[in-house]
Design a protein around this motif. Sequence first.
Motif, short mmCIF file in Angstrom:
data_model
loop_
_atom_site.label_atom_id
_atom_site.label_comp_id
_atom_site.label_asym_id
_atom_site.label_seq_id
_atom_site.Cartn_x
_atom_site.Cartn_y
_atom_site.Cartn_z
N ASP A 255 -21.89 -0.30 -13.09
CA ASP A 255 -22.81 0.61 -12.35
C ASP A 255 -24.25 0.38 -12.72
OD1 ASP A 255 -20.36 1.77 -11.43
OD2 ASP A 255 -20.52 3.56 -12.99
N ALA A 256 -24.58 0.01 -13.96
CA ALA A 256 -25.92 -0.37 -14.40
C ALA A 256 -26.51 -1.56 -13.55
CB ALA A 256 -26.17 -0.39 -15.62
N LEU A 257 -25.60 -2.51 -13.83
CA LEU A 257 -25.96 -3.94 -12.85
C LEU A 257 -26.10 -3.75 -11.64
CD1 LEU A 257 -24.17 -6.59 -15.27
CD2 LEU A 257 -26.53 -5.69 -15.37
N GLY A 258 -25.22 -3.21 -11.00
CA GLY A 258 -25.13 -2.68 -9.77
C GLY A 258 -26.52 -1.91 -9.11
N ALA A 259 -26.93 -1.04 -9.91
CA ALA A 259 -28.05 -0.37 -9.40
C ALA A 259 -29.55 -0.91 -9.56
CB ALA A 259 -28.18 1.18 -10.18
N MET A 260 -29.42 -2.44 -10.22
CA MET A 260 -30.57 -2.87 -10.20
C MET A 260 -31.04 -3.62 -9.02
SD MET A 260 -30.10 -5.07 -13.92
CE MET A 260 -29.84 -4.28 -15.28
N GLN A 261 -32.27 -3.30 -8.72
CA GLN A 261 -32.83 -3.92 -7.37
C GLN A 261 -33.19 -5.28 -7.74
OE1 GLN A 261 -35.81 -1.01 -6.72
NE2 GLN A 261 -34.33 0.67 -6.70
N ALA A 262 -32.23 -6.15 -8.01
CA ALA A 262 -32.49 -7.48 -8.52
C ALA A 262 -31.30 -8.27 -8.19
CB ALA A 262 -33.02 -7.60 -9.92
N ARG A 263 -31.42 -9.59 -8.36
CA ARG A 263 -30.24 -10.43 -8.43
C ARG A 263 -29.82 -10.78 -9.82
NH1 ARG A 263 -33.48 -12.03 -3.80
NH2 ARG A 263 -32.18 -12.59 -1.91
N VAL A 264 -28.42 -10.38 -10.11
CA VAL A 264 -28.02 -10.40 -11.58
C VAL A 264 -27.21 -11.60 -11.88
CG1 VAL A 264 -26.93 -9.18 -13.38
CG2 VAL A 264 -28.28 -7.93 -11.78
N PHE A 265 -27.45 -12.30 -12.81
CA PHE A 265 -26.52 -13.52 -13.03
C PHE A 265 -25.90 -13.27 -14.53
CE2 PHE A 265 -29.61 -14.75 -9.96
CZ PHE A 265 -28.95 -15.45 -9.16
N ILE A 266 -24.50 -13.63 -14.76
CA ILE A 266 -24.10 -13.73 -15.89
C ILE A 266 -23.31 -14.95 -16.24
CG2 ILE A 266 -22.16 -12.50 -17.16
CD1 ILE A 266 -22.65 -10.15 -15.37
N ALA A 267 -23.54 -15.63 -17.30
CA ALA A 267 -22.94 -16.71 -17.93
C ALA A 267 -22.11 -16.46 -19.19
CB ALA A 267 -24.11 -17.87 -18.17
N PRO A 268 -20.85 -16.15 -18.87
CA PRO A 268 -19.85 -15.63 -19.99
C PRO A 268 -20.05 -16.49 -21.13
CG PRO A 268 -18.84 -15.46 -17.71
CD PRO A 268 -19.97 -16.23 -17.55
N GLY A 269 -19.72 -16.01 -22.29
CA GLY A 269 -19.89 -16.75 -23.47
C GLY A 269 -18.75 -16.86 -24.46
N ASN A 270 -18.75 -17.18 -25.68
CA ASN A 270 -17.46 -17.32 -26.58
C ASN A 270 -16.79 -16.03 -26.66
OD1 ASN A 270 -20.08 -17.55 -28.41
ND2 ASN A 270 -18.27 -17.01 -29.79
N HIS A 271 -17.58 -15.03 -26.73
CA HIS A 271 -16.86 -13.65 -27.16
C HIS A 271 -16.21 -12.91 -25.71
CE1 HIS A 271 -17.78 -12.42 -31.48
NE2 HIS A 271 -18.63 -13.37 -31.41
N ASP A 272 -16.90 -13.45 -24.60
CA ASP A 272 -16.57 -12.74 -23.49
C ASP A 272 -16.31 -13.92 -22.50
OD1 ASP A 272 -18.98 -13.53 -23.04
OD2 ASP A 272 -19.57 -11.61 -21.86
N PRO A 273 -15.30 -14.80 -22.67
CA PRO A 273 -15.05 -15.95 -21.77
C PRO A 273 -14.33 -15.42 -20.64
CG PRO A 273 -13.39 -15.97 -23.58
CD PRO A 273 -14.35 -15.06 -23.78
#
Length: 270
Positions: free
Chosen positions: A73-91
């Motif tokens: 919900d929080a990322l979807g409400a951002m008036q910006a493009r959001v990018f995620i590069a998953p890491g070793n704890h959240d592959p």
Amino acid sequence: MSVKIVHAADFHLDSAFGALSAEQARQRRRESRELLTRLCNYVNQNGVDLVLLAGDLFDSDTTYRETLEALSDALGAMQARVFIAPGNHDPLTPDGPYARTRWSDNIHIFTEDRMQTITFPDLNCAVHGAAFTAPECPTDSVLPGFRVPQDGLIHIGLLHGDVTISDSRYRPIRAADIAGSGLDYLALGHVHSCSGVLTAGAVPYAYCGCIEGRGFDELGDKGFLFGEVGAGTADLRFVPFARRRYCIAQVDVTDGDALTALERTLPHDT
């Protein structure tokens, strides 16, 4: 021309907080979810173009449904493009938290252990990133040989990894490969302290650190990097954002009451 960014990482949502009582741990996890709304407000109030999240948003694949919903919900409400590069704890895995969640169209999750590219002509910008697809990544398969084209775009990289001269189980990244990439900025996650903007050759890069301290191995102010990235330039500043700080104080208790001496060293707003 430049783009305005927020670079954040290592949220470690739903951490166990094993050193705290059960109620205190629930409170800290609740505060971590509330931080997401605060970050959304910051992004929208400051006209951010790109939000770069460099992995370890979750502490493990055991994640509460309300946490997944709060992040989405929080990322979807951002008036910006959001990018995620998953890491070793959240592959990025078929049954992991990223796969179990519905994401808004403004959110882009890198899905492969190789550089993928998303281009935005309206921002004159391209974002390149890769994912952990397993809890360990003992070799860097993404940066060696990678080079951005000379096409006039602003090129930003987003990775979770370990800039090191020795072996690492968590994507060892060599400074020479950063320098050879030609990126205008490389946003990194994995190290929990903010490095400030460094350079490898002509390429600016940085660790933003974790956004919220979780113990006495994560001391002081925690937050994210905010500012503008242009052709070969990264004008970024650290923004303290955590509600709580872990500090180790040295207190002289030779004379007087120890508790009173300790209280005198604490900030007035605690």
